[in-house]
Structures are given as structure tokens and as C-alpha cells.
Design an enzyme around this catalytic site. Structure first.
Site, short mmCIF file in Angstrom:
data_model
loop_
_atom_site.label_atom_id
_atom_site.label_comp_id
_atom_site.label_asym_id
_atom_site.label_seq_id
_atom_site.Cartn_x
_atom_site.Cartn_y
_atom_site.Cartn_z
N GLU A 315 6.05 37.59 84.88
CA GLU A 315 5.53 37.33 86.21
C GLU A 315 6.15 38.26 87.33
O GLU A 315 6.37 37.83 88.44
CB GLU A 315 6.12 35.70 86.30
CG GLU A 315 5.48 34.95 85.59
CD GLU A 315 5.81 33.63 85.76
OE1 GLU A 315 5.08 32.57 85.62
OE2 GLU A 315 6.92 33.33 86.14
N ASP A 389 3.77 26.96 79.00
CA ASP A 389 4.58 26.83 80.23
C ASP A 389 4.81 25.20 80.40
O ASP A 389 4.22 24.84 81.34
CB ASP A 389 4.09 27.40 81.39
CG ASP A 389 4.93 27.37 82.51
OD1 ASP A 389 6.13 27.29 82.44
OD2 ASP A 389 4.26 27.70 83.77
N GLU A 417 6.88 19.73 86.95
CA GLU A 417 6.09 20.72 87.44
C GLU A 417 4.53 20.31 86.92
O GLU A 417 3.57 20.63 87.83
CB GLU A 417 6.50 22.03 87.00
CG GLU A 417 5.36 23.21 87.38
CD GLU A 417 5.72 24.52 87.19
OE1 GLU A 417 4.99 25.46 87.37
OE2 GLU A 417 6.79 24.73 86.23
#
Length: 726
Positions: A315, A389, A417
Site C-alpha cells: 500500500e 484483508d 473495519e
């Protein structure tokens, strides 16, 4: 005194009596969740007398800071639970003594040394036995830290209403490194945090040590967590400057009596950003010298520092691949700097490059497996439970079992998340348990992920488990009362990856709400199905990565475009007129080939793949017949609705507990469940409206159409949703 004065005095006395009648006799603390599972409220009276008889006297021989913390916890706990504190003594002198310590520090426990030999530095015994001819309960360990863990276990027995006679408990952690990863920035912003600001008040450290830091340490020690990474993996190099090392040292001083080491996320490019070098190449001698000097500086400041956590070449983060080097080259450079001090490197395997691969799920395996056996002995490769993820459901990561010569550390996400932030009730222990019990089959049946993580499958001594923390500055620590259960469950499973999620839930409910079966049974039941409900209304049948762009709030299966295809939803679901799902079989990306042959054969065959992973591994026709007899389209719609119905049922269950749970916490949970039902319905309606544009099929009989058209759902914007990265 004048008559008027006497009347005034008499009136004041009457008013005081009236107020006294209205006010409680003593201070009353609101049940706001701040005490977590360490509430220590009085036990039921029918048990209290027996418990008091078995805790008449307390002997904690150690005068170390950890021994003092143990004594204070036992006094606090027993006073709260039993209504009276036991007498403190230097030696057991009466029946019912509780004796806590080590054979080295307490002659009364010397005979237990052989029984403790195999329990290491953190294990303990809790045993009923006579001392000096008198009945006693012994909490014995090889170290003060082990005794502290045993003391918390002893208190947990009382909190959960367990009998204290004939105790013979023997425990030691099955993993060595059990840490929380805080994704906290130096400005107190928490990436993927839904419970307020960071609890680390960096600006006022080291001078002001907030009492919450001690509460944090107590809570972690009570569930066996022994380390904390203070800063975000997307870190600033400033964390390694003298100013911030001094602040981290202040926190380490608070945590040390509770057996908790401090770790830091290290930015790979720090030699350039704060060291004045022109390169961060891990094979450059000047860079290696810089890291060795930095490690020496860290240990001068924090003598028991645990080590570094590193996110590299993922990332956009800098890393060794920027210089044509491998992950092993980068990790080993840091390991070399830390090794003289006993420190470790936790090197994250969550990697994907800017050069988009054919399937992002394959990249970690591709980058790490070739270097199996080349990592330094003090390196743990930290692997997420799944290859994408932290999705509501993923198959276990193919790296587990694929690197037999390298210790792999599990990384779970405690903060939600992708599971509704802080407002959705989603008990995550079933997710953790599902991953840990998954069978890699690399050594035949029974080669579970848990055996990889605890080192028993390949004989590794350095083992660990990490959890991305959900803790913030909110009074109840986690933003939601039920999110505390995920912190608790992570700690219990890090200590013992073979525990059952339902047993953990039962423990937590008894410690957090009530031991009344009329509360425990329905609350545990709703918790146990809550994560599956989230899967149903968000990502049923193996769908994944369907949330809003950036902030990850709400449904957005239509997301496309942008800087990378693998940051979009359409990349993962691949819906078209023929069907839906990502083909990872041999006819597609062949990601199944990264698993052991028996697992690859199961996942790669449409006839044998478990339905919960169907669309993860296969692009399936809309009319494919499911086990239920429904078509895929009808089953998909059914699952969405089933998730909403479960949330509706949780609301009914919780409403029925009014009066059995304190009003303040009951009201907040009820409000959050109402939000969850609304948002679950939104997920269901928006997803069906979108996928129906591809399936072109009617809704099954009895299923309500979305109340709005697709354009409405696509128009919704949430620019200030919490927790997005900066």
C-alpha cells in the site's frame, strides 16, 4: 438566638434530612462499561459465604512491582466480589488462606517446584492443598508474572461462579508473543478506529501518565496479553526519535509490572527521514550501522523493549523491494540490530505491489514462500487470517502450512473495519476459531492453522498472535459494550488457540453483565450467531470486498475505477449476465494451487467447495442449484434477508432483558442494535438492487423489493465516516 434564626436552622436540618433520604448512602458508580470484564461486583450471597471461607487470608510474598500489582488486584477483586477484603499476612496462618507466589520467593511453595518446571515463565498452578496443616488455595508460578496471570484466573473463577474446592488447574500459554497492534497515529487519530481518539496522549507524555494506562495494562494482563505495539503500521519515522522514545518509555514503565512489553512499528525509510542517509537499502553497510545504533538507543531508553513491527512494500509503504532486495533481506537487517538485546522483528506478510497481479490473493504466497528458511531466528512473519484483508469471512491464508521453516504469527483484526464498525454487534471469536481450526493438511489431516501458529506442527519455539486493537478514548474503551468481548476473546485465544468461542462468550457475559442464566443464556446465544448474520447481510456465500471506497462504510458493490483495480468491488465479485464470483480454480487464477493438494482439490471443485466459500473460488451461474434446492440467485437473496432477520431477533432478545441489565448499558446496546438493523436492511436492499441488474431474475416469492432504485443507493456519500486512513 432569634426565632427567625432558629426557624432557618431547623429548615436547613429538615432539608438536609430530606436530601439524605433521596440520595444513596454511598457513592454509586454508573455501569458505563469502563470496568470492562473486571467489574468485581458482589457475587450471589449463597456462594459468597463459601468463597469468603476460602479467602480469609491473603499471602503474596513478592515485594516486586509485579508482586505489588498482584496483591492490589487480589485485594480489589476480593473486596468487590465478597464484600470484604481478606486479611493480609506474611505467611498462611489460618484455614482459607490464598497463597500467591513462587517457590524461590515463598518457602511455603518450595515443594511445588517440580510441578512448575514445565510451565515456563508465564505458566501457573492453582491448587487446593494444605499448608502447615491448614486448608489453603495456592497460586504458584516460576515467576511473578506467572503468579499475576494465575491471580487473574483465580478471580475469574469467582466472577463466573465456579467452585473453589479441590482446585487443580495447570496452565501455560501456547504462544509466546501475544500482542495488540495499535493503528494509532502521533496526532491521536486512529486508523480503522471507532472508539474515539488514541488513548496515548503523546503531547502530555512523559509528564502525565493517564490512569487509563494502568487500567489498560490490568485488562490486558487479565487475559494474558504480554505486549503492545504503540503506533500505526503506516507509521511516521518520528516515532523513533529521542522525544518519542522517551514517551514510549514512560508507557513501558506503567506496563512493566503487568508483564507487558512495548513494541514499535518501524518505518523502513527511517534512515533517510530521520537519519540523514541517502538510502535505506538493507544491504548497505551504513544503513545496517544506523539500525544497530538506533536499536542500542532504544534499549538504553527502554531496557525491556520487545522489538519492531514492520509493514513494508505494501500500500505504498517503503521497503526492501525498493532496492531490489527481498523481504528476508529487510527483516534480517532489523533482526541483526535487535538480536543482541533479545528483541524480535514481526514482519507483516500483508503485501501487494503497485504492479497489479492476476489475483491479489496470491501475492503474499508468491513473495514469501521462496524465502522460507532464510529469515533470521528472531523474525516472525505476521500473516493475516485470510489472503485479502480481514473480510467478514475468508478461507484461511495459504501461507499457513506453506512455510515450514519459518515461524508464522497470526494477525487478527479486533476492530471491525469490515464488520459494521462499533455499532454492529458481531462477536468475532467464531471467526477466529474458524481460522484456527482450519486444516491445512500439509502434514496430513489435523494439521490445523492453530498448530502452525503455536509452533507444534513444525517445532518452532518463537510463536505469536497479534490483534489489531479496537481501543480508544471512549469511556467504555471500544465504542460498543459488545466490542469489549472481541478484545477479551482475542486475548483468551492468543493464550490458548484451542479454546471454544462459546465458552469464551459465556465467561465474558458472566464477568461483564450477570451470572444469572436468564441473562447469560440468551446473550451468549445471540452473540454466537452474530458474526454469521453480518456475513449474510454483507458478503454471503464467499463474496468479499463490497464496502464503500476508502472509509469502508456501507455497501458499494458497484465501486470501480480509481488508481487500482484491486481497490474496487467489481474486481472481486465479477458479476455479469452469466453469474457471479471470482474464479480462483485451475480454470481461473489458480489460487487454489497455493493450498496443500487435498485442500486445493476441495476448494477447486464446484461440487465439493464449502458453500460459505463458493463465490470466493468460483464464478457460478445464477441458476446453479444450491444444497437448499434454491438457485444461486434465490439463495443469495435468502441469505441477505436471513442476516437482517437475525439482527431483528437480537433486538427482541435484548429488549427482553430490560431490568436484568443495568439501564445505561442496556439503553446503548438497544440503540446500537436499532442502527444495526437499519444498516443491515440497507446492505440487503442495495446489494440486491445492484446484483439484480446482472441476474435479470425476479425476487423469490415473499421477498420484498428494495424500497429505492439502484441510483438512490449509489448516490449516498459519507465523506466523514470514521476510521479512514489519513
Amino acid at each position: 438566638m432569634h426565632a427567625a434564626g432558629r426557624r432557618i436552622r431547623r429548615g436547613l436540618r429538615l432539608a438536609a434530612c430530606w436530601l439524605a433520604a433521596l440520595l444513596p448512602a454511598g457513592p454509586v458508580l454508573a455501569e458505563d462499561g469502563h470496568d470492562l470484564w473486571l467489574r468485581y461486583v458482589p457475587v450471589q450471597e449463597e456462594r459468597a459465604a463459601d468463597y469468603r471461607a476460602r479467602a480469609t487470608e491473603l499471602v503474596v510474598a513478592s515485594a516486586t512491582p509485579t508482586g505489588q500489582a498482584t496483591r492490589e488486584e487480589l485485594v480489589r477483586g476480593l473486596r468487590g466480589l465478597l464484600g470484604t477484603a481478606p486479611a493480609l499476612a506474611a505467611r498462611a496462618g489460618r484455614d482459607g488462606a490464598v497463597v500467591v507466589g513462587t517457590p524461590a520467593g515463598s518457602p511455603q511453595l518450595a515443594a511445588l517446584a517440580p510441578d512448575l518446571a514445565a510451565l515456563g515463565e508465564e505458566g501457573y498452578l492453582i491448587r487446593s492443598l494444605p499448608i502447615g496443616g491448614r486448608k489453603a488455595t495456592v497460586v504458584a508460578a516460576n515467576t511473578d508474572r506467572g503468579a499475576l496471570y494465575g491471580a487473574f484466573h483465580f478471580l475469574r473463577l469467582i466472577q463466573t461462579g465456579q467452585p473453589l474446592h479441590a482446585l487443580d488447574i495447570r496452565q501455560a500459554p501456547k504462544t509466546k508473543v501475544r500482542v495488540l497492534n495499535h493503528w494509532d497515529n502521533l496526532d491521536r487519530y486512529v486508523e480503522r478506529g471507532y472508539a474515539g481518539e488514541s488513548i496515548w496522549d503523546w503531547h502530555r507524555l512523559p509528564g502525565w501518565k493517564d490512569p487509563r494506562y494502568t487500567g489498560y495494562a490490568r485488562a490486558n494482563a487479565s487475559i494474558g496479553i504480554n505486549g503492545t505495539v504503540l503506533n500505526n503500521v503506516n507509521t511516521s519515522a518520528q516515532m523513533l526519535t529521542p522525544m518519542y522514545l522517551e514517551k514510549a518509555a514512560a508507557l513501558a514503565g506503567v506496563f512493566r509490572p503487568y508483564g507487558i512489553k512495548v513494541y514499535l512499528s518501524a518505518r523502513f525509510s527511517a534512515p533517510i527521514e530521520i537519519g540523514g542517509l541517502k538510502t535505506a537499502d538493507p544491504l548497505d553497510p551504513a544503513v545496517r550501522r544506523w539500525w544497530k545504533a538506533k536499536a542500542d538507543e532504544v534499549y538504553r531508553t527502554i531496557p525491556d523493549f520487545g522489538g519492531f513491527l514492520v509493514k513494508a512494500n505494501s500500500e505504498g509503504q517503503p521497503g526492501p523491494q525498493d532496492y531490489g532486495r527481498s523481504h528476508a533481506d529487510g527483516a534480517n537487517m532489523l533482526a541483526e540490530a535487535l538480536a543482541p538485546h533479545g528483541g524480535i522483528v514481526m514482519w507483516r506478510a500483508f503485501v501487494y505491489s503497485h504492479e497489479e497481479p492476476d489475483d491479489r490473493a496470491k501475492q503474499a504466497y508468491t513473495e514469501f514462500v521462496p524465502y522460507d528458511g532464510t529469515f533470521a531466528p528472531n523474525v516472525l512473519v505476521q500473516v493475516k487470517n485470510g489472503a485479502i484483508d480481514f473480510q467478514p469471512r475468508e478461507p484461511f491464508h495459504p501461507l499457513f502450512g506453506a512455510m515450514p521453516k519459518t515461524p508464522l504469527m497470526m494477525e487478527f483484526q479486533i476492530t471491525k473495519e469490515y464488520l459494521g464498525f462499533a455499532t454492529h454487534l458481531a462477536y468475532l471469536a467464531p471467526l477466529y476459531e474458524e481460522a484456527l481450526r482450519a486444516d491445512t493438511q500439509v502434514r496430513g489431516p489435523g494439521s490445523t492453522v492453530a498448530k502452525v501458529v503455536d509452533g507444534s506442527l513444525e517445532g518452532h519455539a518463537l510463536t505469536g498472535m497479534a490483534g489489531v486493537a479496537n481501543i480508544g478514548s471512549d469511556r467504555n474503551w471500544s465504542g460498543s459494550h459488545f466490542d469489549q468481548a472481541n478484545w477479551f476473546a482475542f486475548g483468551r485465544l492468543a493464550w490458548d488457540p484451542y479454546l471454544e468461542s462459546e465458552a469464551i462468550a459465556r465467561e465474558w457475559v458472566k464477568m461483564t453483565f450477570s451470572t444469572d442464566p436468564a441473562v447469560v443464556d440468551p446473550v451468549v446465544a445471540m452473540m454466537m450467531g452474530s458474526r454469521e448474520a453480518v456475513v449474510d447481510y454483507m458478503t454471503p456465500l464467499g463474496l468479499h470486498h463490497l464496502m464503500g471506497r476508502g472509509h469502508h462504510y456501507g455497501p458499494a458493490p458497484w465501486v470501480s475505477g480509481g488508481p487500482r483495480a484491486d481497490w474496487t468491488s467489481v474486481y472481486y465479485h465479477r458479476a455479469d449476465a452469466k453469474g457471479i464470483g471470482f474464479d480462483r480454480s485451475a480454470t481461473g487464477s489458480n489460487a487454489v494451487a497455493q493450498y496443500a493438494a487435498p485442500v486445493a482439490a476441495q476448494f477447486g471443485d464446484l461440487a465439493t467447495v464449502p458453500e460459505e466459500f463458493l463465490l470466493w473460488f468460483h464464478h457460478v451461474p445464477w441458476d446453479h442449484r444450491m444444497a437448499s434446492g434454491r438457485t444461486l440467485w434465490d439463495e443469495l437473496v435468502h441469505r441477505y434477508g436471513r442476516g437482517v432477520d437475525y439482527v431483528r431477533g437480537m433486538r427482541t432478545t435484548w429488549d427482553g432483558l430490560a431490568g436484568k441489565v443495568d439501564a445505561e448499558r442496556h439503553a446503548q446496546v438497544a440503540a446500537f442494535l436499532a442502527i444495526q438493523e437499519q444498516e443491515a436492511q440497507w446492505w440487503r436492499d442495495a446489494s440486491i438492487a445492484y446484483f439484480q441488474t446482472f441476474s435479470k431474475r425476479p425476487l423469490p416469492a415473499g421477498e420484498a423489493a428494495p424500497p429505492h432504485d439502484l441510483a438512490y443507493y449509489q448516490s449516498l456519500q459519507f465523506p466523514f465516516a470514521p476510521g479512514d486512513g489519513k
